[in-house]
Write a protein that holds these residues in place. Structure first.
Motif, PDB file in Angstrom:
ATOM      1  N   ARG A  52       0.838  -1.224  -0.136  1.00 12.02           N
ATOM      2  CA  ARG A  52       0.005   0.012   0.116  1.00 12.02           C
ATOM      3  C   ARG A  52       0.836   1.243   0.089  1.00 12.02           C
ATOM      4  O   ARG A  52       0.645   2.289  -0.787  1.00 12.02           O
ATOM      5  N   ARG A  53       1.812   1.160   0.702  1.00  8.66           N
ATOM      6  CA  ARG A  53       2.709   2.329   0.706  1.00  8.66           C
ATOM      7  C   ARG A  53       3.531   2.580  -0.603  1.00  8.66           C
ATOM      8  O   ARG A  53       3.796   3.490  -1.233  1.00  8.66           O
ATOM      9  N   ALA A  54       3.907   1.402  -1.254  1.00 11.39           N
ATOM     10  CA  ALA A  54       4.483   1.464  -2.469  1.00 11.39           C
ATOM     11  C   ALA A  54       3.541   2.075  -3.562  1.00 11.39           C
ATOM     12  O   ALA A  54       3.815   2.872  -4.399  1.00 11.39           O
ATOM     13  N   ILE A  55       2.186   1.786  -3.530  1.00 12.80           N
ATOM     14  CA  ILE A  55       1.092   2.360  -4.452  1.00 12.80           C
ATOM     15  C   ILE A  55       1.161   3.942  -4.268  1.00 12.80           C
ATOM     16  O   ILE A  55       0.953   4.758  -5.203  1.00 12.80           O
ATOM     17  N   ASN A  56       1.236   4.488  -2.913  1.00 12.88           N
ATOM     18  CA  ASN A  56       1.005   5.677  -2.606  1.00 12.88           C
ATOM     19  C   ASN A  56       2.266   6.428  -3.175  1.00 12.88           C
ATOM     20  O   ASN A  56       2.343   7.664  -3.744  1.00 12.88           O
ATOM     21  N   LYS A 106       9.735  -4.780  -3.812  1.00 16.76           N
ATOM     22  CA  LYS A 106      10.617  -6.074  -3.669  1.00 16.76           C
ATOM     23  C   LYS A 106      10.866  -6.542  -2.412  1.00 16.76           C
ATOM     24  O   LYS A 106      10.962  -7.577  -1.901  1.00 16.76           O
ATOM     25  N   GLU A 107      10.625  -5.502  -1.320  1.00 16.79           N
ATOM     26  CA  GLU A 107      10.945  -6.115   0.220  1.00 16.79           C
ATOM     27  C   GLU A 107       9.615  -6.926   0.370  1.00 16.79           C
ATOM     28  O   GLU A 107       9.536  -7.919   1.152  1.00 16.79           O
ATOM     29  N   ALA A 108       8.461  -6.632  -0.239  1.00 17.40           N
ATOM     30  CA  ALA A 108       7.235  -7.445  -0.225  1.00 17.40           C
ATOM     31  C   ALA A 108       7.186  -8.852  -1.004  1.00 17.40           C
ATOM     32  O   ALA A 108       6.082  -9.474  -0.923  1.00 17.40           O
ATOM     33  N   GLY A 109       8.397  -9.007  -1.716  1.00 19.94           N
ATOM     34  CA  GLY A 109       8.466 -10.130  -2.426  1.00 19.94           C
ATOM     35  C   GLY A 109       7.764 -10.023  -3.660  1.00 19.94           C
ATOM     36  O   GLY A 109       7.342 -11.217  -4.441  1.00 19.94           O
ATOM     37  N   LEU A 110       7.521  -8.915  -4.196  1.00 14.20           N
ATOM     38  CA  LEU A 110       6.670  -8.731  -5.536  1.00 14.20           C
ATOM     39  C   LEU A 110       7.557  -8.066  -6.577  1.00 14.20           C
ATOM     40  O   LEU A 110       6.927  -7.248  -7.478  1.00 14.20           O
TER      41      LEU A 110
END
Length: 262
Positions: A52-56, A106-110
């Protein structure tokens, strides 16, 4: 048409033409609206605050305001509008930073990418803004497949929790209480937020209430529940001589009893 006395929330891309019309005036003011990219916090990927932070971080709010609203709006970083009492300016919490967005994914494995469905109701801000959102998300590795839906389908689908992403404008003033309801359509479930909301509800000291309002806004922003985009301005075209119209709109209504001709 010359028989119209007032046109509320006139399309921004054509409103300036009426400044040259001797019969009409253009009123441009603020509102309690909050436009946001709502996220389904129940979704397996979106349940991760890093995503969610990445999307922001992936979203360029300034570009959206300019391209979708012709510059008529203010960037926001939580579920409050600048016209509302106790507003905090939190847009710097998630500056436009595609590199940071990619790092969080990347941290989230995506790092290999993420596919999401972006549901758009039939409004110009959603249809135009949705294309820009999809482009900006694609730049960081998130594929947002656009689906255009009717209002009936939006109410029966996204508003009931059947969605992944949706671009929507919440017009109700001071409606932060929706985040205290885990069954609400974006599925935010935070005991800490509910505790803050209850404390604010029960507080009778103005200073304490303002402090709690600030904490509520920061909590929503820190949890990146949604990606808040902007508070749009409202353009009203009215026949000259008509008085009593609001310039700024705390709610989306007109007090017809206050209107008069001079």
């Amino acid at each position: 048409p010359t028989d119209i006395d007032v046109f509320f929330n006139f399309a921004t891309r054509t409103v300036l033409r009426n400044r040259l019309n001797e019969r009409y005036q253009v009123l441009i003011g603020g509102s309690s609206s909050k436009a946001l990219l709502a996220m389904n916090n129940r979704h397996p990927a979106l349940a991760d605050v890093r995503v969610r932070r990445a999307i922001n971080h992936a979203l360029d709010r300034a570009a959206m305001i300019q391209q979708v609203l012709d510059g008529r709006g203010s960037a926001i970083g939580s579920h409050f509008s600048p016209t509302e009492g106790g507003y905090l300016h939190l847009t710097n919490r998630y500056p436009f930073d595609p590199d940071r967005a990619r790092a969080l994914l990347k941290e989230a494995g995506l790092e290999s990418g993420l596919k999401l469905r972006l549901s758009l109701p039939p409004t110009p801000y959603a249809r135009d803004g949705g294309k820009l959102v999809a482009e900006q998300l694609a730049a960081v590795g998130i594929e947002a497949a656009i689906e255009q839906v009717s209002w009936a389908d939006w109410l029966a689908g996204p508003f009931k929790g059947d969605f992944e992403l949706t671009l929507i404008n919440h017009v109700e003033p001071l409606d932060y209480g929706i985040y205290a309801d885990p069954s609400y359509y974006f599925g935010y479930d935070s005991a800490e937020f509910r505790s803050l909301a209850a404390a604010h509800r029960d507080a009778d000291n103005p200073r304490q209430r303002n402090r709690l309002l600030a904490e509520l806004q920061r909590k929503l922003a820190d949890d990146a529940v949604n990606a808040w985009l902007y508070a749009p301005q409202i353009s009203t075209v009215a026949r000259k001589g008509l008085e009593g119209l609001w310039v700024n709109y705390p709610i989306y209504v007109h007090d017809l009893a206050a209107l008069r001709w001079r």
